[in-house]
Design an enzyme around this catalytic site. Structure first.
Site, PDB file in Angstrom:
ATOM      1  N   HIS A 139      17.601   0.989  49.583  1.00  0.00           N
ATOM      2  CA  HIS A 139      16.349   1.242  50.298  1.00  0.00           C
ATOM      3  C   HIS A 139      15.272   1.594  49.288  1.00  0.00           C
ATOM      4  O   HIS A 139      15.398   2.547  48.516  1.00  0.00           O
ATOM      5  CB  HIS A 139      16.543   2.400  51.282  1.00  0.00           C
ATOM      6  CG  HIS A 139      15.292   2.759  52.028  1.00  0.00           C
ATOM      7  ND1 HIS A 139      14.670   1.889  52.894  1.00  0.00           N
ATOM      8  CD2 HIS A 139      14.537   3.888  52.017  1.00  0.00           C
ATOM      9  CE1 HIS A 139      13.593   2.472  53.399  1.00  0.00           C
ATOM     10  NE2 HIS A 139      13.494   3.684  52.875  1.00  0.00           N
ATOM     11  N   LYS A 160       6.067   4.830  49.974  1.00  0.00           N
ATOM     12  CA  LYS A 160       6.476   3.750  49.065  1.00  0.00           C
ATOM     13  C   LYS A 160       5.704   2.461  49.339  1.00  0.00           C
ATOM     14  O   LYS A 160       5.170   1.833  48.410  1.00  0.00           O
ATOM     15  CB  LYS A 160       7.987   3.490  49.210  1.00  0.00           C
ATOM     16  CG  LYS A 160       8.872   4.689  48.924  1.00  0.00           C
ATOM     17  CD  LYS A 160      10.334   4.342  49.000  1.00  0.00           C
ATOM     18  CE  LYS A 160      10.766   3.913  50.395  1.00  0.00           C
ATOM     19  NZ  LYS A 160      10.641   4.996  51.380  1.00  0.00           N
ATOM     20  N   ASP A 178      11.269  -2.318  51.513  1.00  0.00           N
ATOM     21  CA  ASP A 178      12.244  -1.722  52.427  1.00  0.00           C
ATOM     22  C   ASP A 178      13.685  -1.921  51.955  1.00  0.00           C
ATOM     23  O   ASP A 178      14.396  -0.959  51.720  1.00  0.00           O
ATOM     24  CB  ASP A 178      12.074  -2.255  53.847  1.00  0.00           C
ATOM     25  CG  ASP A 178      12.876  -1.453  54.845  1.00  0.00           C
ATOM     26  OD1 ASP A 178      12.894  -0.215  54.718  1.00  0.00           O
ATOM     27  OD2 ASP A 178      13.509  -2.054  55.726  1.00  0.00           O
ATOM     28  N   ARG A 244       7.099  18.316  32.591  1.00  0.00           N
ATOM     29  CA  ARG A 244       5.690  18.097  32.281  1.00  0.00           C
ATOM     30  C   ARG A 244       5.484  17.428  30.926  1.00  0.00           C
ATOM     31  O   ARG A 244       4.354  17.107  30.567  1.00  0.00           O
ATOM     32  CB  ARG A 244       4.937  19.426  32.305  1.00  0.00           C
ATOM     33  CG  ARG A 244       4.995  20.113  33.669  1.00  0.00           C
ATOM     34  CD  ARG A 244       4.263  21.425  33.675  1.00  0.00           C
ATOM     35  NE  ARG A 244       2.847  21.251  33.415  1.00  0.00           N
ATOM     36  CZ  ARG A 244       1.966  22.257  33.360  1.00  0.00           C
ATOM     37  NH1 ARG A 244       2.379  23.503  33.548  1.00  0.00           N
ATOM     38  NH2 ARG A 244       0.698  22.020  33.119  1.00  0.00           N
TER      39      ARG A 244
END
Length: 329
Positions: A139, A160, A178, A244
């Site tokens: 997916h 998405k 999908d 980060r």
């Protein structure tokens, strides 16, 4: 066991079916390796790789032509008693009527191509490797961004498809939305495609299904793409400490292959398309040997070392020149 239709391979490589009486619509191929039956043409059938597609080139064809008719018939009758997926004649060579008759009797399809044998075998091997590769469905959304295949994953509704749509509007290409079919071509390469049913379509909540090829043109889509980077979208959680710097890459395993994976926290105001573009370019730079985080770390370390060295030199100078220290203070 993975299989690929012989009819699909023949159509893809533009093969001529020399035995049209034989129905190949349900004939499957299970082996990606090929066989050139040199020893078999001499009558040696031990260890015969009969489950592979047989390829006859110039050497095999000229040898066949030198055989007398009875020997040639005997050899091909023996060969076609095996369950052969098919026999392909390269360089425009054609089987004689005896071989055609034997093939029809045993239901073995014969094909012809004008391609040179070695070049054709290389092309056929690639097609079989892709068709018979281990495959899973995942997916997510697969897009081509600056030539890098980015698999965007995350929970349903996280954004998405919206990110993919914005990337398409910015000139990048959609591969699958999908559901992404992922094939392991070799020990280093994963290739993603869309299922035939959903190819070129995107689902947008509140709008429905849109056809990217119709709305944005053929330049907005791509049939298949290597997977180079995985981006996992997730809701921003202030309790989680996110990376980060990116000094070390994290990975996710797909079909036994480790793929670089980046977790991307989502909250209002973040432009996902721009971030995906930056991630693609940054990943490309890393593959070329440049890591911005490591470069920053190197500069910082060098700056600290320089300051420490200057401090030590200053302390050593004042230790040998106490009057200078008194004058300065």
């Amino acid at each position: 066991m993975q299989s690929v239709r012989l009819e699909k391979i023949a159509k893809k490589l533009d093969l001529e079916l020399l035995t049209p009486e034989i129905d190949i619509s349900d004939r499957m191929v299970y082996q990606m390796e090929l066989n050139r039956p040199g020893l078999q043409l001499t009558g040696y059938f031990e260890h015969f790789m009969s489950d592979r597609i047989q390829v006859l080139g110039k050497v095999e064809y000229t040898y066949i032509k030198q055989l007398d008719r009875s020997t040639r018939i005997r050899i091909f009758k023996k060969m076609m008693e095996y369950d052969i997926p098919g026999i392909i004649f390269c360089r425009g060579y054609r089987p004689d009527k005896d071989i055609l008759r034997i093939a029809k009797e045993h239901g073995v399809p014969l094909f012809g191509t004008v391609s040179a044998t070695s070049a054709f075998m290389a092309e056929l091997t690639v097609e079989l490797a892709e068709g018979l590769a281990p495959c899973i469905s995942m997916h997510g959304v697969l897009v081509d961004v600056y030539g890098e295949g980015i698999l965007i994953m995350g929970e349903s509704g996280v954004g998405k498809s919206e990110a993919a749509l914005e990337l398409i509007r910015r000139g990048h290409r959609l591969v699958a939305d999908d559901v992404v079919e992922i094939r392991k071509i070799n020990e280093r390469t994963l290739v993603g495609t869309a299922p035939e049913v959903t190819r070129h379509f995107i689902e947008l909540r509140g709008i429905g299904i849109i056809d990217c090829r119709t709305l944005f043109g053929v330049e907005s889509i791509k049939e298949k793409q290597n997977i180079d980077l995985v981006i996992k979208l997730e809701e921003w959680n202030k309790e989680i400490e996110y990376d980060r710097l990116g000094l070390e890459d994290a990975y996710t395993n797909i079909l036994g292959i480790d793929v670089v994976c980046q977790d991307l926290p989502i909250r209002p105001g973040r432009n996902l398309a721009v971030i995906c573009e930056a991630a693609a370019v940054n990943h490309r730079q890393k593959k070329m040997g440049y890591n911005a985080a490591q470069e920053l770390y190197r500069r910082t370390a060098e700056n600290m070392e320089r300051r420490m060295r200057e401090k030590k030199e200053e302390e050593a100078y004042y230790a040998t020149h106490p009057q200078a220290y008194k004058d300065e203070t």
